[in-house]
Design an enzyme around this catalytic site. Sequence first.
Site, PDB file in Angstrom:
ATOM      1  N   SER A  12      12.377  35.717 -22.554  1.00 60.68           N
ATOM      2  CA  SER A  12      11.085  35.115 -22.192  1.00 60.68           C
ATOM      3  C   SER A  12      10.276  34.885 -23.481  1.00 60.68           C
ATOM      4  O   SER A  12      10.745  35.209 -24.567  1.00 60.68           O
ATOM      5  CB  SER A  12      10.339  36.031 -21.231  1.00 60.68           C
ATOM      6  N   THR A 188      24.906  30.578 -31.540  1.00 53.75           N
ATOM      7  CA  THR A 188      24.757  29.721 -30.353  1.00 53.75           C
ATOM      8  C   THR A 188      25.226  30.394 -29.063  1.00 53.75           C
ATOM      9  O   THR A 188      25.024  29.854 -27.980  1.00 53.75           O
ATOM     10  CB  THR A 188      25.559  28.412 -30.510  1.00 53.75           C
ATOM     11  N   THR A 191      22.886  30.819 -26.048  1.00 50.50           N
ATOM     12  CA  THR A 191      22.607  29.534 -25.412  1.00 50.50           C
ATOM     13  C   THR A 191      23.771  29.125 -24.519  1.00 50.50           C
ATOM     14  O   THR A 191      23.586  28.715 -23.367  1.00 50.50           O
ATOM     15  CB  THR A 191      22.351  28.458 -26.488  1.00 50.50           C
ATOM     16  N   ARG A 239      11.747  24.177 -33.797  1.00 47.60           N
ATOM     17  CA  ARG A 239      11.522  25.258 -34.765  1.00 47.60           C
ATOM     18  C   ARG A 239      10.182  25.923 -34.530  1.00 47.60           C
ATOM     19  O   ARG A 239       9.269  25.328 -33.977  1.00 47.60           O
ATOM     20  CB  ARG A 239      11.505  24.652 -36.183  1.00 47.60           C
ATOM     21  N   CYS A 381     -19.122  35.450 -20.503  1.00 44.30           N
ATOM     22  CA  CYS A 381     -19.059  36.229 -19.265  1.00 44.30           C
ATOM     23  C   CYS A 381     -19.437  37.689 -19.551  1.00 44.30           C
ATOM     24  O   CYS A 381     -20.610  37.975 -19.743  1.00 44.30           O
ATOM     25  CB  CYS A 381     -17.684  36.086 -18.627  1.00 44.30           C
ATOM     26  N   HIS A 507     -17.147  30.764 -18.287  1.00 42.18           N
ATOM     27  CA  HIS A 507     -16.117  30.764 -19.339  1.00 42.18           C
ATOM     28  C   HIS A 507     -15.954  29.362 -19.927  1.00 42.18           C
ATOM     29  O   HIS A 507     -15.108  28.599 -19.463  1.00 42.18           O
ATOM     30  CB  HIS A 507     -14.764  31.200 -18.756  1.00 42.18           C
ATOM     31  N   GLU A 509     -14.538  28.467 -22.522  1.00 44.41           N
ATOM     32  CA  GLU A 509     -13.242  28.281 -23.189  1.00 44.41           C
ATOM     33  C   GLU A 509     -12.241  27.515 -22.333  1.00 44.41           C
ATOM     34  O   GLU A 509     -11.346  26.866 -22.866  1.00 44.41           O
ATOM     35  CB  GLU A 509     -12.658  29.632 -23.625  1.00 44.41           C
TER      36      GLU A 509
HETATM   37  N1  GLN Z   1     -16.639  42.318 -15.355  1.00 44.15           N
HETATM   38  C1  GLN Z   1     -17.669  41.342 -15.338  1.00 44.15           C
HETATM   39  C2  GLN Z   1     -17.947  40.841 -13.941  1.00 44.15           C
HETATM   40  O1  GLN Z   1     -17.118  40.953 -13.069  1.00 44.15           O
HETATM   41  C3  GLN Z   1     -17.342  40.195 -16.266  1.00 44.15           C
HETATM   42  C4  GLN Z   1     -16.145  39.425 -15.850  1.00 44.15           C
HETATM   43  C5  GLN Z   1     -15.608  38.526 -16.930  1.00 44.15           C
HETATM   44  O2  GLN Z   1     -15.912  38.675 -18.097  1.00 44.15           O
HETATM   45  N2  GLN Z   1     -14.740  37.604 -16.563  1.00 44.15           N
HETATM   46  O3  GLN Z   1     -18.987  40.309 -13.684  1.00 44.15           O
END
Ligand code: GLN
Length: 535
Positions: A12, A188, A191, A239, A381, A507, A509
């Site tokens: 994995s 190889t 594989t 690679r 968060c 979040h 991100e």
């Molecule tokens: N533990 C916190 C909550 O549940 C923050 C959660 C998080 O950072 N995703 O509110």
Amino acid sequence: MKYIFVTGGVVSSLGKGLTAASLGTLLENRGLKVALQKFDPYLNVDPGTMNPYQHGEVYVLDDGAETDLDLGHYERFTNCKLTRLNNLTSGQVYQAVLNNERDGKYLGKTVQVIPHVTNEIQNRIHLLAEQSKADVIITEIGGTTGDIEGLPFLEAIREFALEVGPHNALFVHVTYVPFIKAAGELKTKPTQQSVAKLREIGIAPHILVCRCEKPLEKELRQKISMFCNVPVEAVIEERDVEHSIYEVPLMLQRERMDDLVCNQLHLDVPAANMAHWQEVLRKIIAPQHQVRIGVVGKYIELQDAYKSVYEAIIHAGAANDCGVETQKVDAEAIEREGAAKLLDGLAGILVPGGFGERGIEGKIEAARYSREKKIPYLGLCLGMQIATIEFARNVLKLPKAHSTEFDPNTPHPVIAMLDEQTRVTKKGGTMRLGAQPCQLVVGTRTARLYGAFVVNERHRHRYEFNNTYRERFTKAGMAFSGFTPDGKLVEIIELPEHPFFIGSQFHPEFHSKPHQPHPLFRGFISAARARGEKK
Ligand code: GLN
């Protein structure tokens, strides 16, 4: 409709998800509409109930689905819109089959892995095909060929390919060609054996993507071709990347993998134009500036625990023409050794999301250090909740302030559970999840960064800012820069007097892409860069 199935062999962690996503990038840049999907053989209904040691980051989609982190790669590498249909686990398959059985849908029949479980799996491919209206569906099968729990999925795709016919389905097998130091050569055999295993199941791969540390020379390609029964040009070298995962699509293009796919599937489309991609990559690889920022967490040793956060930092770095060295700081080490020792010299400090009490005090210390030393801070968060607790303790002088997640009896619950959450007893999929609108407050730094009035950001949490404290916080100099449209929930906090101090209950991100860096990350890295340059 064309279907590509990506399986993995030998071990994995070969980056199957990245390979699938990169193939998606190439096909999209050839003008095709692509949809990506991941099948996970484990029995959890979704990864939301697993901790990062088991699974790495839980990636959240707009619709609130808690999914495998490979879906993060799919969204970052392509424009494919993902929903809960794009991640299927054995848990979901069996849940559906058992519900059908109880509903009498198989009345009179014995319910079996073949055909009932395999049909359920195939339905999910058909469903995505219908819903996405894509030209090509790429389905990645999690796990490694030979795993017992993966067998129903492999059987399902074998039958599926037979049903749609030879030029409509294609099997890509991602495998490993290890370098054995003592022998000084690539080997190889693993594989060969993993392809033999697949063929035993009835799947003959069309393309082998060989992960390797060293170049795969011609003789080795010929050997793999001969023993594994694929044309030599279908033996693709993948690679280890030198600088960035965003090199992978270009690497596969050089190996002409997308040409092979298009030929095999009779797709008559122009070559991929990757100029735009190359431009972003250049900024990632060869930036003019450099900063060092700290990410303070408790899963710091795990590469995958904060995957999207690290990626968003890279995207924001590129947008600022700035290379970002991310120093991973263990929150518990701050508790032992102090913030000054571990955070000194950093141009920015980021506290990502998290659950549970371990390391909390260290994170609070990191927030205090950022606030007092005027180091750019981004809290995501839990990181926003941490900044709130720190402010309550050290500015409002409420030393026992806390979140009820960590101290249910705190006299000052500045972070507390959402009302609706107090009635929840089940653990799976019950948090405040998915994209929710957030209204920004005009005149705040956050609103300026976004350049918008309303944004939609993804959530995954149970606790919230406690409104009883709003006034005290504002009076003491904290600004609330985003709320739910009804004004009831605080979504974003900031310190206007600080060079950059922002915390979001959501979040950000999850919405960052290499060519669409997230505004909050972008602002954070820009502030970090400015601090670095001043020094
Ligand atoms: N533990 C916190 C909550 O549940 C923050 C959660 C998080 O950072 N995703 O509110």
